[in-house]
Design an enzyme around this catalytic site. Structure first.
Site, PDB file in Angstrom:
ATOM      1  N   GLU A 108     -64.438  -6.798  37.542  1.00 26.65           N
ATOM      2  CA  GLU A 108     -65.635  -6.846  38.400  1.00 26.65           C
ATOM      3  C   GLU A 108     -66.806  -7.566  37.731  1.00 26.65           C
ATOM      4  OE1 GLU A 108     -65.016  -6.160  41.287  1.00 26.65           O
ATOM      5  OE2 GLU A 108     -63.640  -4.469  41.435  1.00 26.65           O
ATOM      6  N   HIS A 115     -70.665   0.739  38.064  1.00 21.05           N
ATOM      7  CA  HIS A 115     -69.787   0.856  39.230  1.00 21.05           C
ATOM      8  C   HIS A 115     -68.896   2.072  39.028  1.00 21.05           C
ATOM      9  CE1 HIS A 115     -66.813   0.192  42.250  1.00 21.05           C
ATOM     10  NE2 HIS A 115     -65.866  -0.135  41.377  1.00 21.05           N
ATOM     11  N   HIS A 161     -66.355   5.390  41.238  1.00 19.20           N
ATOM     12  CA  HIS A 161     -65.589   5.812  42.417  1.00 19.20           C
ATOM     13  C   HIS A 161     -65.836   7.295  42.717  1.00 19.20           C
ATOM     14  CE1 HIS A 161     -62.275   2.600  41.244  1.00 19.20           C
ATOM     15  NE2 HIS A 161     -63.414   2.029  41.607  1.00 19.20           N
ATOM     16  N   GLU A 195     -84.078  15.837  47.830  1.00 16.08           N
ATOM     17  CA  GLU A 195     -84.205  14.947  46.664  1.00 16.08           C
ATOM     18  C   GLU A 195     -83.969  13.480  47.012  1.00 16.08           C
ATOM     19  OE1 GLU A 195     -85.078  15.977  43.448  1.00 16.08           O
ATOM     20  OE2 GLU A 195     -85.505  17.661  44.763  1.00 16.08           O
ATOM     21  N   HIS A 212     -64.172   2.211  48.708  1.00 15.93           N
ATOM     22  CA  HIS A 212     -63.922   1.889  47.293  1.00 15.93           C
ATOM     23  C   HIS A 212     -64.836   2.679  46.345  1.00 15.93           C
ATOM     24  CE1 HIS A 212     -62.978  -1.350  44.082  1.00 15.93           C
ATOM     25  NE2 HIS A 212     -63.616  -0.351  43.506  1.00 15.93           N
TER      26      HIS A 212
HETATM   27  P1  13P Z   1     -61.443  -2.799  35.901  1.00 14.17           P
HETATM   28  O1  13P Z   1     -60.388  -1.968  35.204  1.00 14.17           O
HETATM   29  O2  13P Z   1     -61.076  -4.255  35.953  1.00 14.17           O
HETATM   30  O3  13P Z   1     -62.813  -2.555  35.347  1.00 14.17           O
HETATM   31  O4  13P Z   1     -61.456  -2.368  37.437  1.00 14.17           O
HETATM   32  C1  13P Z   1     -61.753  -1.049  37.801  1.00 14.17           C
HETATM   33  C2  13P Z   1     -62.383  -0.969  39.139  1.00 14.17           C
HETATM   34  O5  13P Z   1     -63.068  -0.020  39.428  1.00 14.17           O
HETATM   35  C3  13P Z   1     -62.177  -2.077  40.097  1.00 14.17           C
HETATM   36  O6  13P Z   1     -63.119  -2.027  41.131  1.00 14.17           O
HETATM   37 ZN    ZN Z   2     -63.791   0.010  41.511  1.00 14.54          ZN
END
Ligand code: 13P
Ligand code: ZN
Length: 270
Positions: A117, A140, A142, A170, A211
Site C-alpha cells: 500500500e 492503515h 482492518h 466523542e 476493507h
Molecule cells: P501489506 O502486507 O502489503 O502491508 O498489505 C496489508 C494490507 O492491509 C493490504 O491492504
Molecule cells: Zn489492508
C-alpha cells in the site's frame, strides 16, 4: 559512534502501536500498514545517511517527497511480530532524486520490501502535508466493527459521518472533519492510492469499503486515537443496530461542537 536504532523513539513507538493494534484485533495476519515521516537529524543519530543498503523501485511518482525519509512496515509482515523483530519487519526508506525509487537505509534484512500500500501512504502524505505542515503519520488498519458498519451503511461519507456522530458524543469532538468513504476498489494499486489521497486533501480518516480504514495525523497517538474512536463508535453502532432507541440529535451535536470549539464538516447536520 552511532546509537542503537532499536532504542530510537520512532522504532519503539512503531513497535508499541503495531502490538496494540494486533492485540485489539484490528490487524490479523499481515493486515494493516503504517508509515511515519522522519527528520534527517533524528535518523542520523542512528544511521549513516550516505549508506544505502539497496534500492527498490516504487512504481509510481512521489516527486514531492524526494529526499524525505520514511519508516514503514513491510509487505506480508505480521503486526504481531514487529515488536519481537523490528529489523525484519520494518524498513527506513528515502525517496531518491528520481521520485520513483526508494533507497533502503535500514531494515528488511530478509530481502523484504515496503507495504504493497505504499502508493496510498506516500500519496496521502503528500495530501496531508499540503493541508498541515506538521503532518507525519499514515496508518492503515482492518478494525472489525468499522468494516461491519461500513457494510450496513450506504457508501455516502456524509451519511456515514452522521451515523458515527449520532452514536457516541466523542465522535464529533474527535473527528469534526468527518470520515471520507471510498467504494470497494482493488487494493495495493496506484489507483486506490490516488483516490485515497484525493480524500485525504480534506479528511484525516478514509474508509475503504469492505476493507478497512486509513488515518493520518501529526503523531502516532493522534492517528491511533482517530481510528480507535471510529472503531469504538462503530462497535456501539453495530451492537445497537436494529434496537436503537436513542441517537444524538443534530441540536445536541451542534451544542457539542460549540462546547468543544470544533467546526463540523459542512452538509452533515441540519
Ligand atoms: P501489506 O502486507 O502489503 O502491508 O498489505 C496489508 C494490507 O492491509 C493490504 O491492504
Ligand atoms: Zn489492508
Amino acid at each position: 559512534m552511532k546509537k542503537n536504532i532499536l532504542n530510537a523513539p520512532f522504532i519503539v513507538e512503531m513497535c508499541r502501536a503495531t502490538a496494540n493494534m494486533y492485540r485489539l484485533g484490528w490487524d490479523e495476519r499481515n493486515g494493516g500498514n503504517i508509515s511515519m515521516l522522519l527528520e534527517e537529524t533524528e535518523v542520523a543519530e542512528y544511521l549513516d545517511m550516505n549508506y544505502v543498503l539497496r534500492t527498490i523501485p516504487t512504481g509510481f511518482d512521489a516527486t514531492p517527497l524526494i529526499g524525505r525519509i520514511i519508516l514503514v512496515t513491510g509487505t506480508g509482515k505480521y503486526f504481531k511480530n514487529i515488536e519481537i523483530d523490528p529489523e525484519n519487519n520494518l524498513g527506513i526508506i528515502r525517496i531518491a532524486k528520481d521520485g520513483t525509487t526508494a533507497e533502503l537505509l535500514w531494515g528488511w534484512d530478509d530481502e523484504g520490501r515496503f507495504t504493497s500500500e505504499l502508493p496510498a501512504h506516500l500519496m496521502s502524505h503528500i495530501s496531508r502535508l499540503a493541508a498541515d505542515d506538521k503532518h507525519r503519520v499514515v496508518m492503515h488498519s482492518h478494525p472489525t466493527y468499522t468494516i461491519a458498519m461500513n457494510a450496513v451503511c450506504p457508501i455516502d461519507e456524509k451519511e456515514f459521518t452522521h451515523r458515527l456522530w449520532q452514536s457516541n458524543t466523542e465522535s464529533i469532538v474527535v473527528f469534526p472533519d468527518g470520515v471520507g468513504v471510498l467504494p470497494c476498489m482493488v487494493c495495493g494499486t496506484t489507483a486506490i492510492g490516488e483516490a485515497t489521497a484525493e480524500k485525504m486533501k480534506s479528511f484525516r480518516l478514509v474508509v475503504w469499503t469492505n476493507h478497512g480504514i486509513y488515518g493520518a495525523g501529526r503523531d502516532m497517538d493522534e492517528v491511533f486515537g482517530l481510528i480507535e474512536t471510529v472503531e469504538k463508535t462503530a462497535q456501539i453502532y453495530m451492537l445497537t443496530l436494529g434496537h436503537t432507541q436513542n441517537v444524538i440529535s443534530d441540536e445536541i451535536l451542534h451544542g457539542l461542537a460549540e462546547r468543544f470549539g470544533v467546526t463540523p464538516l459542512e452538509g452533515v447536520l441540519k
